[in-house]
Scaffold this motif. Structure first.
Motif, PDB file in Angstrom:
ATOM      1  N   ARG A   1       9.383  -3.871   7.993  1.00 57.32           N
ATOM      2  CA  ARG A   1      10.453  -2.916   7.745  1.00 57.32           C
ATOM      3  C   ARG A   1      11.723  -3.659   7.331  1.00 57.32           C
ATOM      4  O   ARG A   1      11.906  -4.846   7.617  1.00 57.32           O
ATOM      5  N   ALA A   2      12.598  -2.928   6.633  1.00 58.79           N
ATOM      6  CA  ALA A   2      13.917  -3.421   6.247  1.00 58.79           C
ATOM      7  C   ALA A   2      14.888  -2.264   6.331  1.00 58.79           C
ATOM      8  O   ALA A   2      14.501  -1.089   6.209  1.00 58.79           O
ATOM      9  N   LEU A   3      16.141  -2.556   6.559  1.00 59.72           N
ATOM     10  CA  LEU A   3      17.145  -1.498   6.491  1.00 59.72           C
ATOM     11  C   LEU A   3      17.121  -0.890   5.101  1.00 59.72           C
ATOM     12  O   LEU A   3      16.901  -1.590   4.101  1.00 59.72           O
ATOM     13  N   ASN A   4      17.324   0.406   5.019  1.00 55.46           N
ATOM     14  CA  ASN A   4      17.297   1.074   3.722  1.00 55.46           C
ATOM     15  C   ASN A   4      18.219   0.382   2.731  1.00 55.46           C
ATOM     16  O   ASN A   4      19.361   0.040   3.048  1.00 55.46           O
ATOM     17  N   GLY A   5      17.702   0.161   1.542  1.00 55.41           N
ATOM     18  CA  GLY A   5      18.474  -0.480   0.478  1.00 55.41           C
ATOM     19  C   GLY A   5      18.394  -1.989   0.462  1.00 55.41           C
ATOM     20  O   GLY A   5      19.008  -2.623  -0.404  1.00 55.41           O
ATOM     21  N   THR A   6      17.620  -2.579   1.408  1.00 53.80           N
ATOM     22  CA  THR A   6      17.590  -4.043   1.504  1.00 53.80           C
ATOM     23  C   THR A   6      16.190  -4.633   1.356  1.00 53.80           C
ATOM     24  O   THR A   6      15.975  -5.798   1.700  1.00 53.80           O
ATOM     25  N   VAL A   7      15.241  -3.863   0.860  1.00 59.13           N
ATOM     26  CA  VAL A   7      13.906  -4.423   0.641  1.00 59.13           C
ATOM     27  C   VAL A   7      13.986  -5.638  -0.279  1.00 59.13           C
ATOM     28  O   VAL A   7      13.291  -6.636  -0.097  1.00 59.13           O
ATOM     29  N   LYS A   8      14.871  -5.563  -1.255  1.00 56.82           N
ATOM     30  CA  LYS A   8      15.014  -6.646  -2.241  1.00 56.82           C
ATOM     31  C   LYS A   8      15.361  -7.982  -1.604  1.00 56.82           C
ATOM     32  O   LYS A   8      15.003  -9.038  -2.130  1.00 56.82           O
ATOM     33  N   ASP A   9      16.034  -7.950  -0.446  1.00 57.20           N
ATOM     34  CA  ASP A   9      16.465  -9.201   0.188  1.00 57.20           C
ATOM     35  C   ASP A   9      15.319  -9.921   0.897  1.00 57.20           C
ATOM     36  O   ASP A   9      15.427 -11.120   1.181  1.00 57.20           O
ATOM     37  N   GLN A  10      14.253  -9.188   1.201  1.00 53.04           N
ATOM     38  CA  GLN A  10      13.081  -9.716   1.901  1.00 53.04           C
ATOM     39  C   GLN A  10      13.425 -10.301   3.279  1.00 53.04           C
ATOM     40  O   GLN A  10      12.702 -11.151   3.795  1.00 53.04           O
ATOM     41  N   ALA A  11      14.522  -9.860   3.853  1.00 49.53           N
ATOM     42  CA  ALA A  11      14.851 -10.232   5.245  1.00 49.53           C
ATOM     43  C   ALA A  11      14.238  -9.186   6.162  1.00 49.53           C
ATOM     44  O   ALA A  11      14.936  -8.463   6.883  1.00 49.53           O
ATOM     45  N   TRP A  12      12.918  -9.104   6.137  1.00 44.51           N
ATOM     46  CA  TRP A  12      12.204  -8.038   6.806  1.00 44.51           C
ATOM     47  C   TRP A  12      11.939  -8.369   8.272  1.00 44.51           C
ATOM     48  O   TRP A  12      12.018  -9.525   8.693  1.00 44.51           O
ATOM     49  N   GLU A  13      11.585  -7.321   9.015  1.00 46.24           N
ATOM     50  CA  GLU A  13      11.056  -7.472  10.360  1.00 46.24           C
ATOM     51  C   GLU A  13       9.601  -7.031  10.343  1.00 46.24           C
ATOM     52  O   GLU A  13       9.203  -6.193   9.531  1.00 46.24           O
ATOM     53  N   PHE A  14       8.821  -7.579  11.275  1.00 50.31           N
ATOM     54  CA  PHE A  14       7.382  -7.369  11.264  1.00 50.31           C
ATOM     55  C   PHE A  14       6.931  -6.866  12.627  1.00 50.31           C
ATOM     56  O   PHE A  14       7.351  -7.397  13.662  1.00 50.31           O
TER      57      PHE A  14
ATOM     58  N   ASP B   1       0.835  -1.207   0.000  1.00 50.26           N
ATOM     59  CA  ASP B   1       0.000   0.000   0.000  1.00 50.26           C
ATOM     60  C   ASP B   1       0.865   1.249   0.000  1.00 50.26           C
ATOM     61  O   ASP B   1       0.561   2.218  -0.698  1.00 50.26           O
ATOM     62  N   ARG B   2       1.922   1.212   0.785  1.00 54.31           N
ATOM     63  CA  ARG B   2       2.874   2.322   0.796  1.00 54.31           C
ATOM     64  C   ARG B   2       4.243   1.799   1.160  1.00 54.31           C
ATOM     65  O   ARG B   2       4.396   0.973   2.066  1.00 54.31           O
ATOM     66  N   VAL B   3       5.255   2.252   0.442  1.00 58.49           N
ATOM     67  CA  VAL B   3       6.643   1.958   0.767  1.00 58.49           C
ATOM     68  C   VAL B   3       7.267   3.283   1.186  1.00 58.49           C
ATOM     69  O   VAL B   3       7.440   4.188   0.366  1.00 58.49           O
ATOM     70  N   LEU B   4       7.568   3.405   2.473  1.00 57.21           N
ATOM     71  CA  LEU B   4       8.017   4.673   3.051  1.00 57.21           C
ATOM     72  C   LEU B   4       9.474   4.561   3.451  1.00 57.21           C
ATOM     73  O   LEU B   4       9.823   3.826   4.384  1.00 57.21           O
ATOM     74  N   VAL B   5      10.335   5.281   2.755  1.00 57.77           N
ATOM     75  CA  VAL B   5      11.763   5.290   3.071  1.00 57.77           C
ATOM     76  C   VAL B   5      12.008   6.347   4.138  1.00 57.77           C
ATOM     77  O   VAL B   5      11.794   7.538   3.910  1.00 57.77           O
ATOM     78  N   ASP B   6      12.431   5.905   5.314  1.00 58.60           N
ATOM     79  CA  ASP B   6      12.693   6.809   6.420  1.00 58.60           C
ATOM     80  C   ASP B   6      14.209   6.954   6.594  1.00 58.60           C
ATOM     81  O   ASP B   6      14.987   6.584   5.721  1.00 58.60           O
ATOM     82  N   THR B   7      14.659   7.457   7.718  1.00 62.68           N
ATOM     83  CA  THR B   7      16.082   7.754   7.882  1.00 62.68           C
ATOM     84  C   THR B   7      16.953   6.501   7.922  1.00 62.68           C
ATOM     85  O   THR B   7      18.047   6.486   7.365  1.00 62.68           O
ATOM     86  N   VAL B   8      16.479   5.443   8.565  1.00 60.63           N
ATOM     87  CA  VAL B   8      17.260   4.214   8.706  1.00 60.63           C
ATOM     88  C   VAL B   8      16.571   3.031   8.023  1.00 60.63           C
ATOM     89  O   VAL B   8      17.209   2.230   7.362  1.00 60.63           O
ATOM     90  N   HIS B   9      15.259   2.958   8.200  1.00 57.09           N
ATOM     91  CA  HIS B   9      14.507   1.823   7.693  1.00 57.09           C
ATOM     92  C   HIS B   9      13.560   2.237   6.570  1.00 57.09           C
ATOM     93  O   HIS B   9      13.145   3.399   6.474  1.00 57.09           O
ATOM     94  N   THR B  10      13.209   1.263   5.762  1.00 57.08           N
ATOM     95  CA  THR B  10      12.127   1.401   4.797  1.00 57.08           C
ATOM     96  C   THR B  10      10.939   0.609   5.338  1.00 57.08           C
ATOM     97  O   THR B  10      11.072  -0.569   5.673  1.00 57.08           O
ATOM     98  N   TYR B  11       9.788   1.273   5.424  1.00 56.46           N
ATOM     99  CA  TYR B  11       8.589   0.635   5.961  1.00 56.46           C
ATOM    100  C   TYR B  11       7.675   0.216   4.816  1.00 56.46           C
ATOM    101  O   TYR B  11       7.375   1.020   3.926  1.00 56.46           O
ATOM    102  N   ILE B  12       7.250  -1.045   4.850  1.00 59.30           N
ATOM    103  CA  ILE B  12       6.388  -1.592   3.810  1.00 59.30           C
ATOM    104  C   ILE B  12       5.016  -1.832   4.432  1.00 59.30           C
ATOM    105  O   ILE B  12       4.832  -2.764   5.224  1.00 59.30           O
ATOM    106  N   TYR B  13       4.082  -0.964   4.103  1.00 56.89           N
ATOM    107  CA  TYR B  13       2.749  -1.065   4.682  1.00 56.89           C
ATOM    108  C   TYR B  13       1.870  -1.973   3.832  1.00 56.89           C
ATOM    109  O   TYR B  13       1.982  -2.009   2.601  1.00 56.89           O
ATOM    110  N   GLY B  14       1.010  -2.698   4.507  1.00 52.06           N
ATOM    111  CA  GLY B  14       0.088  -3.586   3.817  1.00 52.06           C
ATOM    112  C   GLY B  14      -1.222  -3.677   4.570  1.00 52.06           C
ATOM    113  O   GLY B  14      -1.470  -2.935   5.528  1.00 52.06           O
ATOM    114  N   ARG B  15      -2.045  -4.625   4.168  1.00 52.48           N
ATOM    115  CA  ARG B  15      -3.361  -4.790   4.774  1.00 52.48           C
ATOM    116  C   ARG B  15      -3.710  -6.272   4.832  1.00 52.48           C
ATOM    117  O   ARG B  15      -3.284  -7.063   3.988  1.00 52.48           O
TER     118      ARG B  15
END
Length: 456
Positions: free
Chosen positions: A210-223, A181-195
Motif C-alpha cells: 500500500r501507499a498513501l493516495n497519490g504516492t504510488v509513483k514514489d514506491q515508498a510502499w508498505e507491505f 493484479d489490481r490497483v485499488l484506490v481507497d479512502t486513504v491508501h492505494t492498495y497494490i495487489y500482486g501474486r
C-alpha cells in the motif's frame, strides 16, 4: 428474465443464487470494427479520471474477420494492445503503424522480450500501468515456451496516452511478488495487489502493498506482513491461503472487499471471497460461474471484475478463451474474451437488498447488537426465531412473503414500550425455498431473506 437457483449438499447450507448470464452488449461491442483489434486475452480495464476506460490486452490479433468468423489473411499479431472506450465508442491503440503495428507497451528489446499488461492508475498527469516482463524459453510445451523476466511500471502521458518510458518495480527484486493484479484506490491508501508463486509447486498466492493516495509513483510502499504494515518488502506474506490465477481482482462493494479469481490450472470455475478489510480475513467462498466453453483443446482463464460497469446490483466479469493456435485462424471466437453479469447477492448475504450486515444465522448468540433484524437459525427447517428492535411503542407487522411477493404468513405485535423483541414463526407448512421476512414498524421497514431447506 433471470432464473433463481438453490444449490448445495447434505454437508453444507444452501446458498441463494441468481443465475449469472452473458452480457450481450459487452460481448457484441468487441465483435465489431474498432480499428484493428479482433481478438486478444488478458482483458484488464482501467477507469480513467475523465470517464473513459482503457482496456489492456495481452497477445493481440490485428486485422479483419470474415462473416464465417475466420481471420482474413494479412492479420498481424503483437504482444500487447489497448482499446480506449468513451461511451459506446471503442478505438484500438498500438505502436507502429496500421501496416506495421508494434506493441502498445514496448520493451527496449522487442525481439527477445515483451510486456503483458496488468492493472494501473493515473497519478497527476501520468498513467502508470504495471506490466509483467517475459522472454522466450524452451519449456517443451507449445504455447508456453516463455519465462518471467521482471515486473515494471510503464508510464504514459495523460490524457494523451503517449508512451514515455518503463522502469522496474523495486520491491519485486526483493520479494519476487509480481505486483499489479489490481490497483485499488481507497479512502486513504492505494492498495497494490500482486501474486507470488510457491517455488516448489508453482502455485500463486495473493500479496498486497500500500501507499498513501497519490504516492504510488514514489514506491515508498508498505507491505502486509501478517499482522500489520512494514516498509520492508521482504516481510510481505500471502493474504489468503487460497491460490489465485495469474490474473485476479480485488474490488469493493457496500463496504466489503471482494477477491475474485478463476481457479488455477485452467479450471472453468470462477470463485469469490469477501472480507471486511483489504488484507482479509477472506471468507464466504462462492462458486460464481463455470465457463461453458471449456472442452477438448479449448480452455478459459483469468476472470476479472470491471467495477466501473456495475449495473443494477450486478458486476461485470470478463474471462479469456483460448485453445489450439492454428484453429483460431478458422474461428476467431476461440480467442475472444467473454463478458458475463453476476449479481452481487451471489457473493455475500450482506449484499442482499435491505439485509443485515453479514451472513444471517451464524453460530453463537443471534442477538443483534444494533436491534437490526436477524433470524436464527437461517437456513431453517420448521421454525425460525426473529429478533429485532423498535424505537417507539406501537403496532409491529411481521410478514413472510415468497420470492414473488405473495404473503404466506403474517402476524401483528402490540409493543407498549421500545426495545428488543423476539418472535418465533412456524414455517412447517411452507415448501423449501427462498422467502423474505418483512418487519414494519413506526421506525420503518426491515427486510431479511430466509432460506428454508429440507435438511435437518
Amino acid at each position: 428474465m433471470r432464473r433463481l437457483f438453490l444449490y448445495g449438499s447434505m454437508t453444507c447450507l444452501l446458498q441463494p443464487s441468481m443465475a449469472a448470464e452473458p452480457d450481450t452488449a459487452f460481448n457484441n461491442q468487441f465483435r465489431r470494427d474498432i480499428g484493428g483489434w479482433i481478438a486478444a486475452d488478458a482483458t484488464f480495464s482501467i477507469a480513467l479520471p475523465d470517464g473513459r476506460t482503457l482496456w489492456l490486452f495481452g497477445d493481440t490479433f490485428l486485422g479483419e474477420v470474415n462473416p464465417d468468423s475466420s481471420i482474413q489473411s494479412g492479420a498481424r499479431m503483437i504482444r500487447n494492445s489497448a482499446v480506449i472506450q468513451e461511451g459506446d465508442q471503442l478505438r484500438t491503440l498500438h505502436g507502429g503503424t496500421s501496416s506495421d503495428p508494434a506493441d502498445f507497451i514496448p520493451t527496449l528489446h522487442p525481439d527477445s522480450t515483451w510486456y503483458w499488461p496488468e492493472h494501473g492508475l493515473v497519478e497527476d498527469d501520468t498513467l502508470r500501468i504495471f506490466v509483467a516482463k517475459f522472454r522466450e524459453a524452451d519449456r517443451g510445451t507449445p504455447g508456453f515456451n516463455f519465462e518471467h523476466a521482471g515486473n515494471d511500471m510503464a508510464l504514459f502521458s495523460y490524457p494523451s496516452l503517449e508512451f514515455l518510458h518503463a522502469g522496474p518495480v523495486r520491491a519485486h527484486a526483493v520479494n519476487q511478488v509480481l505486483y499489479g493484479d489490481r490497483v485499488l484506490v481507497d479512502t486513504v491508501h492505494t492498495y497494490i495487489y500482486g501474486r507470488k508463486s510457491d517455488p516448489e509447486h508453482n502455485i500463486p498466492y495473493p500479496h498486497v502493498a500500500r501507499a498513501l493516495n497519490g504516492t504510488v509513483k514514489d514506491q515508498a510502499w508498505e507491505f502486509y506482513d501478517g499482522s500489520g504494515w512494514s516498509p520492508d518488502p521482504s516481510l510481505s506474506v500471502r493474504i489468503h491461503s487460497f491460490q489465485v490465477s495469474q490474473q485476479y481482482s480485488v474490488s469493493t462493494y457496500r463496504g466489503k472487499y471482494i477477491l475474485l479469481t478463476q481457479d488455477i490450472w485452467l479450471s472453468p470455475k470462477i470463485f469469490s471471497f469477501t472480507a471486511p478489510a483489504p488484507t482479509g480475513p477472506w471468507s464466504n467462498k462462492r462458486l460464481l460461474y463455470t465457463t461453458p466453453e471449456t472442452a477438448d483443446e479449448t480452455f478459459t482463464y483469468n476472470a476479472y471484475v470491471h467495477p466501473q460497469f456495475d449495473r443494477d446490483g450486478e458486476m461485470l466479469v470478463s474471462y479469456n478463451v483460448n485453445g489450439d493456435f492454428w484453429s483460431i485462424f478458422d474461428n476467431v471466437e476461440l480467442y475472444r474474451p467473454r463478458f458475463i453479469r453476476i449479481p452481487y447477492m451471489n457473493l455475500d448475504y450482506a449484499f442482499w437488498p435491505n439485509s443485515a450486515e453479514g451472513q444471517p444465522g451464524q453460530e453463537g448468540s443471534p442477538e443483534p447488537e444494533d436491534h437490526s433484524l436477524s433470524a436464527f437459525p437461517n437456513p431453517l427447517t420448521d421454525h425460525v426465531t426473529l429478533r429485532f428492535g423498535i424505537h417507539q411503542a406501537g403496532t409491529v407487522a411481521v410478514e413472510i412473503t415468497d420470492i414473488r411477493g405473495i404473503k404466506r404468513i403474517e402476524t401483528q405485535i402490540i409493543c407498549s414500550t421500545p426495545g428488543a423483541r423476539m418472535v418465533e414463526m412456524d414455517m412447517k407448512e411452507l415448501s423449501p425455498g427462498i422467502y423474505f421476512c418483512r418487519v414494519r414498524s413506526a421506525g420503518g421497514l426491515q427486510v431479511l431473506p430466509l432460506l428454508k431447506t429440507c435438511f435437518r
